[in-house]
Write an enzyme that holds these catalytic residues in place. Structure first.
Site, PDB file in Angstrom:
ATOM      1  N   GLY A 156       0.838  -1.202   0.000  1.00 40.87           N
ATOM      2  CA  GLY A 156       0.000   0.000   0.000  1.00 40.87           C
ATOM      3  C   GLY A 156       0.867   1.245   0.000  1.00 40.87           C
ATOM      4  O   GLY A 156       1.834   1.339   0.752  1.00 40.87           O
ATOM      5  N   ALA A 157       0.523   2.192  -0.885  1.00 39.58           N
ATOM      6  CA  ALA A 157       1.306   3.425  -0.983  1.00 39.58           C
ATOM      7  C   ALA A 157       0.406   4.644  -0.892  1.00 39.58           C
ATOM      8  O   ALA A 157       0.552   5.612  -1.618  1.00 39.58           O
ATOM      9  CB  ALA A 157       2.117   3.439  -2.274  1.00 39.58           C
ATOM     10  N   GLY A 158      -0.560   4.572   0.037  1.00 41.44           N
ATOM     11  CA  GLY A 158      -1.306   5.768   0.409  1.00 41.44           C
ATOM     12  C   GLY A 158      -0.511   6.497   1.483  1.00 41.44           C
ATOM     13  O   GLY A 158       0.702   6.270   1.637  1.00 41.44           O
ATOM     14  N   GLY A 159      -1.192   7.325   2.254  1.00 38.32           N
ATOM     15  CA  GLY A 159      -0.496   8.119   3.260  1.00 38.32           C
ATOM     16  C   GLY A 159       0.313   7.280   4.237  1.00 38.32           C
ATOM     17  O   GLY A 159       1.496   7.562   4.487  1.00 38.32           O
ATOM     18  N   ALA A 160      -0.285   6.223   4.785  1.00 36.14           N
ATOM     19  CA  ALA A 160       0.417   5.422   5.802  1.00 36.14           C
ATOM     20  C   ALA A 160       1.604   4.682   5.199  1.00 36.14           C
ATOM     21  O   ALA A 160       2.701   4.661   5.770  1.00 36.14           O
ATOM     22  CB  ALA A 160      -0.552   4.441   6.460  1.00 36.14           C
ATOM     23  N   GLY A 161       1.398   4.076   4.031  1.00 39.56           N
ATOM     24  CA  GLY A 161       2.470   3.320   3.390  1.00 39.56           C
ATOM     25  C   GLY A 161       3.635   4.227   3.006  1.00 39.56           C
ATOM     26  O   GLY A 161       4.803   3.881   3.210  1.00 39.56           O
ATOM     27  N   PHE A 186     -13.571  21.782  13.150  1.00 40.93           N
ATOM     28  CA  PHE A 186     -14.043  20.507  12.605  1.00 40.93           C
ATOM     29  C   PHE A 186     -14.904  19.795  13.627  1.00 40.93           C
ATOM     30  O   PHE A 186     -14.812  20.064  14.821  1.00 40.93           O
ATOM     31  CB  PHE A 186     -12.847  19.630  12.217  1.00 40.93           C
ATOM     32  CG  PHE A 186     -12.894  19.158  10.788  1.00 40.93           C
ATOM     33  CD1 PHE A 186     -12.513  19.995   9.762  1.00 40.93           C
ATOM     34  CD2 PHE A 186     -13.329  17.880  10.469  1.00 40.93           C
ATOM     35  CE1 PHE A 186     -12.556  19.579   8.441  1.00 40.93           C
ATOM     36  CE2 PHE A 186     -13.375  17.448   9.154  1.00 40.93           C
ATOM     37  CZ  PHE A 186     -12.988  18.296   8.130  1.00 40.93           C
ATOM     38  N   THR A 202     -16.753  17.523   2.254  1.00 40.12           N
ATOM     39  CA  THR A 202     -16.045  17.594   3.533  1.00 40.12           C
ATOM     40  C   THR A 202     -16.844  18.269   4.649  1.00 40.12           C
ATOM     41  O   THR A 202     -17.627  19.191   4.407  1.00 40.12           O
ATOM     42  CB  THR A 202     -14.703  18.332   3.389  1.00 40.12           C
ATOM     43  OG1 THR A 202     -14.115  18.468   4.693  1.00 40.12           O
ATOM     44  CG2 THR A 202     -14.877  19.730   2.816  1.00 40.12           C
ATOM     45  N   HIS A 242     -18.227   5.529   4.891  1.00 42.46           N
ATOM     46  CA  HIS A 242     -17.050   6.365   4.663  1.00 42.46           C
ATOM     47  C   HIS A 242     -15.760   5.778   5.224  1.00 42.46           C
ATOM     48  O   HIS A 242     -14.725   5.828   4.587  1.00 42.46           O
ATOM     49  CB  HIS A 242     -17.317   7.731   5.302  1.00 42.46           C
ATOM     50  CG  HIS A 242     -16.216   8.737   5.151  1.00 42.46           C
ATOM     51  ND1 HIS A 242     -15.765   9.119   3.916  1.00 42.46           N
ATOM     52  CD2 HIS A 242     -15.486   9.431   6.057  1.00 42.46           C
ATOM     53  CE1 HIS A 242     -14.795  10.031   4.068  1.00 42.46           C
ATOM     54  NE2 HIS A 242     -14.596  10.221   5.354  1.00 42.46           N
ATOM     55  N   ARG A 257     -14.829   7.740  14.667  1.00 43.37           N
ATOM     56  CA  ARG A 257     -13.660   8.577  14.424  1.00 43.37           C
ATOM     57  C   ARG A 257     -14.057  10.051  14.268  1.00 43.37           C
ATOM     58  O   ARG A 257     -15.089  10.353  13.669  1.00 43.37           O
ATOM     59  CB  ARG A 257     -12.954   8.121  13.136  1.00 43.37           C
ATOM     60  CG  ARG A 257     -11.829   9.039  12.705  1.00 43.37           C
ATOM     61  CD  ARG A 257     -11.077   8.503  11.518  1.00 43.37           C
ATOM     62  NE  ARG A 257     -11.805   8.559  10.269  1.00 43.37           N
ATOM     63  CZ  ARG A 257     -11.966   9.659   9.523  1.00 43.37           C
ATOM     64  NH1 ARG A 257     -11.495  10.818   9.938  1.00 43.37           N
ATOM     65  NH2 ARG A 257     -12.621   9.603   8.387  1.00 43.37           N
ATOM     66  N   SER A 282      -8.123  10.900  10.782  1.00 47.06           N
ATOM     67  CA  SER A 282      -7.651   9.804   9.922  1.00 47.06           C
ATOM     68  C   SER A 282      -6.334  10.174   9.256  1.00 47.06           C
ATOM     69  O   SER A 282      -5.406   9.361   9.211  1.00 47.06           O
ATOM     70  CB  SER A 282      -8.693   9.452   8.861  1.00 47.06           C
ATOM     71  OG  SER A 282      -9.000  10.587   8.087  1.00 47.06           O
TER      72      SER A 282
END
Lengths: 599, 236
Positions: A16-21, A121, A256, A355, A400, A405
């Site tokens: 996985g190469a999203g934000g965490a990856g 938020f 959003t 979501h 959450r 996130s």
């Protein structure tokens, strides 16, 4: 398809190469570990790209703020199901990871004095719930896009080695439970390869596409969860799914919460700002589960908008066009394109939409995957790490907060990366030999699809799963529907064992890819339905008719019996439970005591 | 609105079984809720599971589903079915090698993106807090940082078709200017050196196809003009 399995050896593989990856990859690349990052899409196409409103950090650039308040808000938002050690860890790391991102080049909006712009938020407050706070660090309403590109760019600088458009098929373990890497498929060529490693990091994102109406990308199919489940790792708290209050009615595309942060209001058919009745204090900026339930209640009681009275309106017509163009340009574009209205002139039709998955692969705050062993429910699984939406640390508990996130994936992506580097340096990570049958499970799945000459269409089985999840495990849950839902989803799971694809090509076979993804989605759907049916209380996003608000159980929450995490095991669909950690990581903060949630 | 049938003509090629590419005539019945071209393509795929294309976010932000639609590059997920001339002709993006059906090999495109050093260069020790940037300085990045790397622009550019190995192309150049324009970046000279070449920058002949097709309404031609201005100013 006759399959030759090639083999590659690395110190670590990140799936996985999203934000965490990408955040984890930076730690590993910069530490000089030989790392492979696998992604089934080009990294900047990962779903982090779609995050809009911001990332939480108590920088205090526009209003006074403190990590204690952020911690309180997060624990309360989680309806006390979040682990307080992990939550303390996350909120205290927030400033550091956000500032780092700014240094990487992320184009945050700015305050007049040049600092990172922050907006209010949902659920984020000052002084323990007293008033909204400006905590969400934003790049217009394209924060995820700006973040994902900045992280990818930093990885280009760090020479990270990517395997782009490779799909991981299964997790490899030996008889002792050690994780040995993954087996993966290159989409372009059909090549199957074992990535034999000392450390495996899952950062595969969520599975929101198990629902019929979802804000998620097509590619969010819970691959990491499916692989973990098939390899005997339990999945934690999968009854908790966030329905975002504002998906575009019909299209499902996300609008959003930052719209409400900038002053937007929800209105019913009478034009009433109904959130004032449900959350007198934070109103439209109450926590997402609360807002979504309020909206559905308005619709169910006949105050929905439109010819079918099936949605409500998100109104920003009172904001100046300048503010909308500057702070919410992407939302205006989405609204015009997917709802056919210009929000400067008319309100946007919205409806709660699946979501985010609060649960996932169980980890501790170091990003190490944990599973029960002997008396310890949190024993690290050697060589296995997870971060981001696929993981459950657990910081989000039963619900959450928005902007937590993006924070989660930065903090735990980094911390999983740091743990790999540390475990590597201290010699805790061995390259265990591959058993002779390591590839068998994945190859059997491929061979079945290859040989199957008739059966169920993947699109049909997927639709049956999505409709079942939507009907039986939605915003409000009902005892009889949940019971029936378990039967239904197990039937759908049976039919998924006989999926049939006409396309047998080796080259970029998306039919095969979708069939393999469906296997993963089915694991998640079973976990979600079975865990939801079993939890006989209401908490956070899980609210059921037979656990109503009473004096004894405020909001239907039953701490005596249900203040615990669910663990679902795929092999026999059985459930175990483990305690919630109510103790913070340090003595710098008092535990946040159990209380009734009101906004 | 009731169901309607739409006719398509689609470029098909599977190197595993086809000797040569061909155009497939196919029609599909759409629901009233199928508003975008991508919705129709998902229906087509349910009918013929061998039809291959990339897609992910379905809201125009991931950049996966760029294809050539009735002769013009665009994102399938942002293209309205209403108003599309039938048969709707779908082809892969022009100018890049086809892997299969509507899927092209984007190696060359990303190679050019990577060639402009697409990351912030600032060699000062990082401060404790954020590097300051005024709202006006930050505004300089608007219209640049939003690029989604879909390749609609570069594959609509005749100069890129002729020299994909030498000309950076509109997307790469827009991204180069994104870092030049960033007050936090210290490598403007190095970046200009990197582009000062008869091909890398100066193959842009302001044909402006890039501007016409960008699904995010960005203007690579303007960014390229600004880079050229900086080159000239630097020379005098």
């Amino acid at each position: 398809m006759s399959v030759n399995v090639s083999k590659r050896t690395f110190d670590a593989v990140i799936v996985g190469a999203g934000g965490a990856g990408l955040r984890a990859a930076l730690q590993l690349s910069e530490a000089g570990l030989k790392t492979a990052v696998l992604s089934k899409v080009f990294p900047t196409r990962s779903h982090t790209v779609a995050a809009q409103g911001g990332v939480a950090a108590s920088l205090g650039n526009s209003t006074e703020d403190h990590w204690h308040w952020h911690m309180y808000d997060t624990v309360k938002g989680s309806d006390w199901l979040g682990d307080q050690d992990a939550i303390e860890f996350m909120v205290r790391k927030a400033n550091e990871v956000v500032i780092e991102l700014e240094h990487y080049g992320m184009p945050f909006d700015r305050t007049d004095n040049g600092k990172i712009y922050q907006r209010p938020f949902g659920g984020h407050s000052m002084n323990y719930g007293k008033a909204p706070v400006m905590r969400s660090c934003a790049a217009a309403d394209r924060t995820g896009h700006a973040m994902l590109h900045a992280l990818y760019q930093r990885n280009v600088r760090a020479n990270t080695q990517f395997f782009v458009e490779w799909m991981a098929l299964d997790l490899l373990r030996d008889a002792g439970g050690n994780v040995l890497g993954v087996i993966a498929l290159e989409l372009e060529t059909g090549e199957v390869s074992i990535f034999h490693t000392r450390a495996t990091v899952f950062a595969t994102g969520g599975a929101g596409r198990i629902f019929y109406s979802s804000t998620n990308a097509f590619t969010n199919t819970g691959d990491g969860l499916g692989m973990a489940a098939r390899a005997g790792i339990p999945l934690e708290d999968l009854e908790f799914w966030q329905f975002h209050p504002t998906g575009v009615a019909g299209a499902g595309v996300l609008i959003t919460e930052g719209v409400r942060g900038e002053g937007g209001m929800l209105r019913n058919a009478d034009g009433e700002r109904f959130m004032e009745r449900y959350a007198p204090n934070l109103k439209d900026l109450a926590s997402r589960d609360v807002v979504s339930r309020s909206m559905v209640t308005e619709i169910n009681e006949g105050r929905g908008c439109g010819p079918d009275k099936d949605h409500v309106m998100l109104d920003i017509t009172h904001l100046s066009p300048e503010v909308i163009m500057k702070r919410l340009p992407g939302i205006r574009e989405i609204s015009i394109r997917f709802a056919g209205v210009d929000p400067i002139k008319a309100p946007i039709p919205v409806v709660p939409t699946a979501h985010y998955q609060m649960g996932g692969i169980p980890t501790n705050y170091k990003g190490q995957v944990v599973a029960p062993k002997g008396d310890n429910p949190n024993t690290p699984v050697p060589g296995f790490y997870a971060a981001g939406e696929c993981a459950c640390a657990s910081v989000h508990g039963a619900n959450r907060l928005g902007t937590n996130s993006l924070l989660d994936l930065l903090v735990f992506g980094k911390s999983a990366g740091e743990s790999v580097v540390e475990d590597f340096k201290t010699g805790n990570l061995a390259l265990h030999p591959l058993p002779a049958d390591a590839a068998d499970q994945a190859l059997a799945r491929l061979a079945r699809l290859e040989s199957q000459r008739e059966g169920n269409a993947v699109a049909d089985v997927r639709l049956a799963m999505q409709r079942t999840m939507q009907k039986h495990a939605g915003v409000f849950r009902f005892n009889d529907l949940l019971k029936e839902g378990v039967t239904r989803i197990l039937e759908v799971a049976e039919s998924a064992k006989a999926t049939y694809i006409k396309d047998k090509s080796k080259v970029w076979n998306t039919a095969r890819q979708e069939a393999l993804e469906l296997d993963n989605q089915i694991e998640v759907a079973k976990a979600a339905m079975i865990s939801a049916e079993a939890r006989k209380e209401s908490r956070g996003a899980h609210v059921r008719d037979d656990a109503p608000n009473t004096d004894e159980h405020p909001n239907g929450r039953d701490d005596q019996n249900w203040l615990k995490h669910t663990l679902w095991f795929s092999a026999d669909n059985h459930l175990e439970y483990k305690p919630v950690n109510l103790k913070p990581m340090s003595d710098d903060v008092e535990p946040i005591a159990l209380a009734k949630r009101t906004y | 609105m009731s169901k309607r049938t739409v006719k398509f003509k689609i470029y098909r090629y599977d190197p595993d079984k086809d000797a040569a590419p061909y155009m497939q005539d196919i029609s599909v019945e759409l629901d009233p809720s199928d508003k975008k071209l991508l919705d129709a393509m998902v229906r087509l795929k349910a009918k013929d599971d061998s039809l291959s294309f990339r897609r992910s976010c379905r809201e125009g932000v991931c950049g996966s589903d760029a294809i050539n639609i009735n002769g013009t590059n665009g994102l399938a997920c942002l293209t309205d079915m209403e108003g599309l001339k039938q048969p709707v002709v779908l082809r892969p993006l022009p100018g890049l090698p086809v892997i299969r059906d509507l899927i092209v090999d984007m190696t060359q495109f990303f190679k050019q993106y990577h060639s402009i050093k697409p990351y912030l260069i600032n060699n000062d020790p990082p401060p404790e807090r954020e590097r300051l940037q005024s709202p006006e300085e930050r505004e300089e990045l608007n219209g640049l940082y939003e690029c989604i790397l879909c390749a609609c622009c570069s594959t609509a550019c005749p100069s890129f078709w002729w020299n994909p190995d030498k000309f950076v192309g509109p997307s790469g150049l827009l991204n180069a200017y994104r870092f030049i324009a960033d007050t936090r970046d210290q490598a403007t000279n190095e970046r200009l050196d990197n582009l000062e070449d008869p091909y890398r920058l100066f193959r842009c002949h302001t044909i402006m196809s890039c501007v016409d097709v960008c699904p995010k309404s960005l203007n690579p031609t303007r960014a390229i003009g600004k880079i050229k201005d900086l080159m000239v100013r630097r020379a005098v």
